[in-house]
Scaffold this motif. Structure first.
Motif, short mmCIF file in Angstrom:
data_model
loop_
_atom_site.label_atom_id
_atom_site.label_comp_id
_atom_site.label_asym_id
_atom_site.label_seq_id
_atom_site.Cartn_x
_atom_site.Cartn_y
_atom_site.Cartn_z
N PRO A 1 -5.17 -0.11 5.75
CA PRO A 1 -4.82 -0.14 4.32
C PRO A 1 -6.05 0.08 3.45
O PRO A 1 -7.18 -0.21 3.84
CB PRO A 1 -4.27 -1.56 4.13
CG PRO A 1 -4.92 -2.36 5.21
CD PRO A 1 -5.04 -1.43 6.37
N SER B 1 -5.13 -2.72 -1.47
CA SER B 1 -4.00 -3.36 -0.79
C SER B 1 -4.47 -4.58 -0.01
O SER B 1 -3.82 -5.64 -0.04
CB SER B 1 -3.32 -2.37 0.15
OG SER B 1 -2.83 -1.26 -0.57
N ASP C 1 1.87 -1.22 10.85
CA ASP C 1 0.53 -1.78 10.74
C ASP C 1 -0.11 -2.19 12.07
O ASP C 1 -1.18 -2.79 12.09
CB ASP C 1 0.51 -2.97 9.76
CG ASP C 1 1.60 -4.00 10.02
OD1 ASP C 1 2.09 -4.08 11.15
OD2 ASP C 1 1.95 -4.72 9.07
N LYS D 1 3.48 2.08 -5.77
CA LYS D 1 2.54 1.23 -5.03
C LYS D 1 2.45 -0.14 -5.70
O LYS D 1 2.47 -1.19 -5.03
CB LYS D 1 1.17 1.90 -4.98
CG LYS D 1 0.16 1.20 -4.09
CD LYS D 1 -1.12 2.02 -4.02
CE LYS D 1 -2.15 1.35 -3.11
NZ LYS D 1 -3.39 2.14 -3.03
N PHE E 1 1.68 -4.35 5.99
CA PHE E 1 1.06 -3.20 5.36
C PHE E 1 1.79 -1.92 5.75
O PHE E 1 2.42 -1.84 6.80
CB PHE E 1 -0.41 -3.09 5.76
CG PHE E 1 -1.26 -4.23 5.27
CD1 PHE E 1 -1.77 -4.23 3.98
CD2 PHE E 1 -1.54 -5.31 6.10
CE1 PHE E 1 -2.55 -5.29 3.53
CE2 PHE E 1 -2.32 -6.37 5.66
CZ PHE E 1 -2.83 -6.36 4.37
N GLU E 2 1.65 -0.91 4.93
CA GLU E 2 2.21 0.41 5.22
C GLU E 2 1.44 1.12 6.32
O GLU E 2 1.98 1.94 7.05
CB GLU E 2 2.21 1.25 3.94
CG GLU E 2 2.63 2.70 4.11
CD GLU E 2 4.09 2.86 4.50
OE1 GLU E 2 4.48 3.98 4.89
OE2 GLU E 2 4.86 1.88 4.40
N SER E 3 0.16 0.76 6.47
CA SER E 3 -0.72 1.46 7.40
C SER E 3 -1.61 0.46 8.13
O SER E 3 -1.94 -0.60 7.58
CB SER E 3 -1.59 2.46 6.62
OG SER E 3 -2.71 2.86 7.37
N GLY F 1 0.80 -1.23 0.00
CA GLY F 1 0.00 0.00 0.00
C GLY F 1 0.82 1.27 0.00
O GLY F 1 0.27 2.37 -0.10
N TYR F 2 2.15 1.14 0.06
CA TYR F 2 3.00 2.33 0.10
C TYR F 2 3.17 2.91 -1.30
O TYR F 2 3.75 2.27 -2.18
CB TYR F 2 4.37 1.98 0.69
CG TYR F 2 5.31 3.15 0.83
CD1 TYR F 2 4.86 4.39 1.26
CD2 TYR F 2 6.67 3.01 0.55
CE1 TYR F 2 5.73 5.46 1.40
CE2 TYR F 2 7.56 4.07 0.70
CZ TYR F 2 7.07 5.29 1.11
OH TYR F 2 7.93 6.35 1.26
#
Length: 372
Positions: free
Chosen positions: A56, A60, A86, A22, A51-53, A12-13
């Protein structure tokens, strides 16, 4: 027993706010899963920052589900922990890995815990700053060690930086001596370099599946590790045919345009438009847009120019600069010591630790257990 150790996928970045980047992170992760299946492993462990976050986007999450389904179809179990990117801080919120667990695609250890697969015992702990980990480890690590030696094989999973492998003081969450004793293999995430240690422990950081910085591209490889627990051996699997990172240094007044043309030629040879990072060193005139740099941009996905003034005047100025701690304490010299201490900790820590540092401070001052 063969284990695939993968980490820091950061799905997801969108690096540089580019949709192409991405897609690069997805492509690298998909290749890693395919290579894992080809390697006929018994189990996969993911040591955080899948995950980036912690929230997500749906694309993603959907792509991650698709890849983990491939592992499930091959009856390869997955155990995961969350990293600093994450994990969730808010009470009542779940990390994205919990959705994958609910779908039967992996088993999540959060915030800490253990799993058993026949003769294999796995203990793990999610990312948390060193101040929290220090007290918690005294309570849980002895039990982890006791259980580890009861099984033929054992793995300890963690997403923390170990001081030996970090270049600056105060950045690590633990030291090598903090690791619980008695495990066959120690699986690390968080540090993006591939690191393999066999002196005191059978230990490694799996590194990244896709580079987040040019520094990583210069110092490590994209990939994952295959671990043979019985032989205590490690095989590094490098991911291939991914976007190149090209890094160059140009000095002011030294045939700048000629050097740019050479860089353009190298970029043209890449099968996929590369990421180009130019370190421009100058004493008088900063870098400015030229026809040569415009031609380079046509051949690259993105060109980043990092400028540095290396004049004697600038160098002397840097030499006189005091440490961050000295600057902060001097700024707050009229405040009470606890204000200075808190300010120094915040200033010298990663922004991702800010919430925990403030919560710990409030809990110590109020005596209350605070959640949010």
């Amino acid at each position: 027993m063969k284990i695939a150790h993968i980490s820091d996928s950061h799905l997801g970045y969108a690096q540089y706010n580019l949709i192409e980047r991405k897609a690069d992170f997805f492509k690298a992760f998909e290749q890693a899963i395919d290579r894992i299946i080809e390697s006929n492993v018994d189990l996969v462990i993911h040591t955080g920052d899948l995950f980036e976050s912690p929230q997500p986007d749906m694309t993603s999450l959907s792509k991650a589900i698709k890849q983990f389904k491939k592992l499930k179809e091959k009856r390869i179990p997955v155990v995961a922990i969350t990293g600093n990117h994450d994990r969730t801080l808010r009470k009542g919120k779940i990390p994205p890995q919990k959705i994958l667990e609910d779908l039967g695609l992996l088993q999540l250890i959060s915030p800490y815990g253990e799993k058993v697969f026949g003769d294999l015992y796995i203990a793990g702990i999610q990312f948390m700053p060193g101040s929290h980990l220090k007290e918690l480890s005294k309570k849980i690590f002895p039990e982890f060690s006791e259980n580890a030696v009861k099984h033929r094989f054992s793995i300890f999973m963690f997403h923390q930086g170990i001081d030996t492998y970090l270049p600056y003081e105060g950045a690590a969450e633990m030291s090598m001596s903090d690791l619980p004793e008695g495990f066959t293999y120690y699986a690390g995430g968080h540090i993006h370099n591939f690191i393999h240690e066999t002196k005191s422990y059978f230990f490694s950081y799996a590194g990244v599946t896709e580079f987040r910085t040019v520094k990583e591209a210069e110092s490590t490889s994209r990939g994952f590790n295959i671990i043979d627990l019985e032989k205590k051996s490690l095989e590094r699997i490098k991911l291939e045919n991914l976007r190149d990172f090209l890094s160059f240094t140009i000095e002011e007044g030294k045939d700048e345009n000629v050097k740019l043309e050479e860089i353009t030629e190298k970029a043209s040879e890449c099968p996929i438009p590369p990421i180009v990072v130019i370190k421009y060193l100058y004493t008088e005139k900063p870098f400015s847009e030229t026809t040569a740099i415009k031609r380079l941009k046509e051949k690259a996905l993105i060109v980043r120019v990092l400028q540095k003034n290396i004049s004697e005047k600038e160098t002397e100025k840097l030499k006189k600069t005091t440490s961050i701690e000295e600057i902060v304490r001097n700024y707050f010299k009229d405040q009470r010591k606890f204000v200075q201490d808190l300010s120094v900790e915040l200033a010298t820590s990663s922004t991702e630790h800010t919430a925990e540092i403030l919560l710990k401070f409030l809990e110590e001052k109020t005596g209350l257990k605070i959640t949010f």
